[in-house]
Enzyme design. Structure first.
Site, PDB file in Angstrom:
ATOM      1  CG  ASP A 113     -23.096  35.983  74.094  1.00 40.77           C
ATOM      2  OD1 ASP A 113     -21.863  35.883  73.978  1.00 40.77           O
ATOM      3  OD2 ASP A 113     -23.847  36.229  73.125  1.00 40.77           O
ATOM      4  CB  THR A 126      -7.036  43.719  71.284  1.00 43.33           C
ATOM      5  OG1 THR A 126      -6.810  42.382  71.704  1.00 43.33           O
ATOM      6  CG2 THR A 126      -5.711  44.406  70.990  1.00 43.33           C
ATOM      7  NE  ARG A 179       0.057  38.611  76.535  1.00 41.64           N
ATOM      8  CZ  ARG A 179       1.166  38.650  77.267  1.00 41.64           C
ATOM      9  NH1 ARG A 179       1.096  38.432  78.563  1.00 41.64           N
ATOM     10  NH2 ARG A 179       2.327  38.904  76.715  1.00 41.64           N
ATOM     11  CE  LYS A 190      -3.822  40.432  71.786  1.00 41.30           C
ATOM     12  NZ  LYS A 190      -4.428  39.179  71.979  1.00 41.30           N
ATOM     13  NE  ARG A 238       2.964  35.701  66.051  1.00 47.27           N
ATOM     14  CZ  ARG A 238       3.437  34.624  65.435  1.00 47.27           C
ATOM     15  NH1 ARG A 238       4.734  34.388  65.423  1.00 47.27           N
ATOM     16  NH2 ARG A 238       2.631  33.781  64.835  1.00 47.27           N
ATOM     17  CG  HIS A 255      21.458  32.500  67.420  1.00 53.06           C
ATOM     18  ND1 HIS A 255      21.356  33.661  68.150  1.00 53.06           N
ATOM     19  CD2 HIS A 255      21.995  32.848  66.226  1.00 53.06           C
ATOM     20  CE1 HIS A 255      21.826  34.663  67.451  1.00 53.06           C
ATOM     21  NE2 HIS A 255      22.214  34.207  66.270  1.00 53.06           N
ATOM     22  N   GLY A 298      -3.558  36.679  58.390  1.00 50.59           N
ATOM     23  CA  GLY A 298      -5.014  36.838  58.485  1.00 50.59           C
ATOM     24  C   GLY A 298      -5.498  36.796  59.914  1.00 50.59           C
ATOM     25  CB  CYS A 349      -5.235  39.105  66.535  1.00 47.82           C
ATOM     26  SG  CYS A 349      -6.584  38.357  67.469  1.00 47.82           S
TER      27      CYS A 349
HETATM   28  N1  LIG Z   1     -10.834  34.773  69.671  1.00 43.13           N
HETATM   29  C1  LIG Z   1      -9.561  34.957  69.901  1.00 43.13           C
HETATM   30  O1  LIG Z   1      -8.729  34.090  69.601  1.00 43.13           O
HETATM   31  C2  LIG Z   1      -9.061  36.211  70.591  1.00 43.13           C
HETATM   32  C3  LIG Z   1      -7.717  36.263  70.960  1.00 43.13           C
HETATM   33  C4  LIG Z   1      -7.238  37.381  71.620  1.00 43.13           C
HETATM   34  C5  LIG Z   1      -8.079  38.432  71.875  1.00 43.13           C
HETATM   35  N2  LIG Z   1      -9.396  38.381  71.496  1.00 43.13           N
HETATM   36  C6  LIG Z   1     -10.213  39.562  71.812  1.00 43.13           C
HETATM   37  O2  LIG Z   1     -11.507  39.179  72.190  1.00 43.13           O
HETATM   38  C7  LIG Z   1     -12.466  40.004  71.526  1.00 43.13           C
HETATM   39  C8  LIG Z   1     -13.720  39.193  71.365  1.00 43.13           C
HETATM   40  O3  LIG Z   1     -13.424  38.158  70.460  1.00 43.13           O
HETATM   41  P1  LIG Z   1     -14.224  36.816  70.363  1.00 43.13           P
HETATM   42  O4  LIG Z   1     -13.401  35.941  69.478  1.00 43.13           O
HETATM   43  O5  LIG Z   1     -14.615  36.291  71.692  1.00 43.13           O
HETATM   44  O6  LIG Z   1     -15.534  37.290  69.589  1.00 43.13           O
HETATM   45  P2  LIG Z   1     -16.799  36.393  69.272  1.00 43.13           P
HETATM   46  O7  LIG Z   1     -17.451  37.020  68.103  1.00 43.13           O
HETATM   47  O8  LIG Z   1     -16.428  34.948  69.222  1.00 43.13           O
HETATM   48  O9  LIG Z   1     -17.719  36.568  70.554  1.00 43.13           O
HETATM   49  C9  LIG Z   1     -18.280  37.753  70.971  1.00 43.13           C
HETATM   50  C10 LIG Z   1     -19.523  37.434  71.773  1.00 43.13           C
HETATM   51  O10 LIG Z   1     -19.995  38.662  72.304  1.00 43.13           O
HETATM   52  C11 LIG Z   1     -21.409  38.635  72.241  1.00 43.13           C
HETATM   53  N3  LIG Z   1     -21.906  40.001  72.269  1.00 43.13           N
HETATM   54  C12 LIG Z   1     -21.839  40.951  71.317  1.00 43.13           C
HETATM   55  N4  LIG Z   1     -22.421  42.086  71.737  1.00 43.13           N
HETATM   56  C13 LIG Z   1     -22.837  41.873  72.989  1.00 43.13           C
HETATM   57  C14 LIG Z   1     -23.507  42.665  73.943  1.00 43.13           C
HETATM   58  N5  LIG Z   1     -23.887  43.922  73.692  1.00 43.13           N
HETATM   59  N6  LIG Z   1     -23.797  42.116  75.130  1.00 43.13           N
HETATM   60  C15 LIG Z   1     -23.459  40.836  75.406  1.00 43.13           C
HETATM   61  N7  LIG Z   1     -22.841  40.029  74.530  1.00 43.13           N
HETATM   62  C16 LIG Z   1     -22.518  40.537  73.337  1.00 43.13           C
HETATM   63  C17 LIG Z   1     -21.708  37.906  70.954  1.00 43.13           C
HETATM   64  O11 LIG Z   1     -23.035  37.378  70.949  1.00 43.13           O
HETATM   65  C18 LIG Z   1     -20.638  36.840  70.936  1.00 43.13           C
HETATM   66  O12 LIG Z   1     -21.055  35.618  71.514  1.00 43.13           O
HETATM   67  C19 LIG Z   1     -11.783  40.378  70.216  1.00 43.13           C
HETATM   68  O13 LIG Z   1     -12.259  41.611  69.700  1.00 43.13           O
HETATM   69  C20 LIG Z   1     -10.337  40.472  70.608  1.00 43.13           C
HETATM   70  O14 LIG Z   1     -10.039  41.785  71.012  1.00 43.13           O
HETATM   71  C21 LIG Z   1      -9.897  37.286  70.869  1.00 43.13           C
END
Ligand SMILES: NC(=O)c1ccc[n+]([C@@H]2O[C@H](COP(=O)([O-])OP(=O)(O)OC[C@H]3O[C@@H](n4cnc5c(N)ncnc54)[C@H](O)[C@@H]3O)[C@@H](O)[C@H]2O)c1
Length: 399
Positions: A35, A125, A158, A210, A217, A247, A260, A263
């Site tokens: 990260d 996604t 998910r 997905k 939803r 039901h 909001g 997703c």
């Molecule tokens: N958070 C959720 O509830 C959720 C649920 C379903 C799906 N998702 C999917 O997960 C994806 C990511 O969401 P998230 O909530 O984890 O995002 P986030 O912003 O919480 O985390 C993303 C992480 O990626 C790191 N990052 C960015 N660019 C990078 C790179 N070039 N190299 C290495 N690390 C890098 C960032 O520093 C950050 O820590 C979403 O776009 C979505 O498609 C998220």
């Protein structure tokens, strides 16, 4: 650096990537998390959980952080791994077209350490088809490898923030390869830490699954919102009707101030934009209308709040209104596409005396969103967007 080729690398240790990395480490898999956020990596390696609202994550980070889960800001540290899972964000621009900037950067960085025979799995996604087109092309360009030199698959995340650990352990997880061998290899790796795993016929099907969920939803919430407004017009108690209507074959969702988060309000656009690009406008009418219905719910609530204010014995502009909840959903400190925040801003723009409070937020955090803070009990009228409840100071509340 972990030398073992059995270690898997997870690119992106955010809200989605970190729980996945922790669950994999807890299943006995060695994980290198990459990260760009150095501070986050340091904390994880010290066993400190950077996402306190995520139930069960703290114990896993304490147990495995800096041991079988090693976080690093350098891709180079993961070069001995043979499986790479990518889960960094995909944003949308102002016209809701996907913005691949962050994703492309991460995938190209990964490409520079990718070797022949490695497996790459995407979890973010995507508009269906992305893994086998854009992602494959970026990996080939940055690695110098041929398309058939590496294995490529897709498995959508998910989770739901706050419940990610239990979701990963219990909820069905789908997985699809861009070819049979990729799907098979990815299935073998994921089986080590995901128990409820389902291999589908292709990465594109897994991508569609997905996006479909998000559309389902959104459309159903729009239906609930529309029925709620119709019930009100016809003098019917929506909640009583809903309880008895639901039901096995009917599941009316709950009404709301709209939808909001990163997703549900975003994913229908992946399909709408694709149909527009193909000039197949009639194929996505319901998706587009549902988006409009949900986004316009704040107009409905603004009108309801104003009508309630007008019943009070005060000039309209002097009625102190408190919007009690400005995050996009109850229980998360996130604001992306928050309709509750949008509602508070809309009422302010209309010249009303609007304030906000939120059980999760300090006074300063409320103010940082450009809103004035008030303790709910000091307001003349409180609107709770999570309960859809309007309460007059010292008086009754209505739904
Ligand atoms: N958070 C959720 O509830 C959720 C649920 C379903 C799906 N998702 C999917 O997960 C994806 C990511 O969401 P998230 O909530 O984890 O995002 P986030 O912003 O919480 O985390 C993303 C992480 O990626 C790191 N990052 C960015 N660019 C990078 C790179 N070039 N190299 C290495 N690390 C890098 C960032 O520093 C950050 O820590 C979403 O776009 C979505 O498609 C998220």
């Amino acid at each position: 650096m972990i030398k073992s080729p059995d270690a898997i690398a997870i690119i992106g240790l955010g809200n989605a990537g970190l729980p996945l990395a922790a669950v994999a480490a807890d299943s006995g898999v060695k994980v290198i998390g990459v990260d760009l956020n150095e501070e986050r990596c340091v904390r994880i390696n010290q066993g400190i959980n950077p996402i306190p609202e995520e139930k069960g994550l703290e114990e896993l980070i304490m147990l495995h952080g800096g041991k079988s889960l090693l976080a690093t800001p350098r891709f180079e540290d993961a070069k001995n791994c043979s499986t790479f899972i990518v889960i960094v964000p995909l944003f949308v621009d102002e016209s809701y077209s996907p913005d691949f900037t962050v994703m492309e950067r991460a995938v190209r960085s990964l490409g520079r350490i990718l070797k022949k025979g490695d497996l790459v799995v995407l979890e973010t996604t995507f508009p269906p088809g992305t893994t086998d087109t854009k992602i494959r092309a970026w990996l080939c360009e940055s690695s110098g490898l041929e398309p058939s030199d590496f294995f490529l698959a897709y498995s959508p995340e998910r989770i739901m923030t706050g419940y990610s650990i239990s979701r990963l352990r219990e909820f069905p997880k789908v997985l699809g390869g861009t070819d049979e061998e990729s799907g098979f290899r990815a299935f073998q790796v994921y089986s080590k830490f995901i128990s409820n795993l389902h291999l589908v016929s292709s990465a594109k099907v897994a991508e569609m699954i997905k996006v479909m969920e998000g559309c389902y939803r959104d459309v159903n919430i729009a239906l609930a919102n529309e029925l709620y407004k119709i019930c009100e017009e016809m003098g019917v108690d929506f909640f009583e009707a809903r309880e008895n209507a639901n039901h096995q074959f009917c599941h009316i969702h709950l009404p709301s101030t709209g939808v909001g988060g990163h997703c549900i309000p975003v994913y229908p656009w992946f399909l709408i934009k694709e149909m527009e690009r193909r000039e197949e406008f009639s194929r996505c009418r319901l998706l587009r209308t549902s988006r409009e219905v949900n986004d316009e719910m704040i107009l409905y609530w603004a009108e309801k709040i104003i009508l309630e204010c007008m019943k009070l014995d005060k000039p309209l502009s002097m009625v102190k209104i408190c919007i009690k909840g400005i995050t996009f959903r109850e229980g998360v400190k996130e604001f992306y596409h928050s309709r509750n925040l949008a509602l508070a801003r809309l009422l302010s723009e209309k010249g009303l005396d609007v304030y906000a409070a939120d059980p999760l937020l300090s006074e300063d955090m409320v103010k940082s969103k450009g809103l004035r803070y008030i303790r709910p009990e000091e307001a003349d009228l409180i609107f709770d967007p999570f309960e859809l409840r309007l309460t007059v100071a010292g008086g009754d509340s209505t739904r």
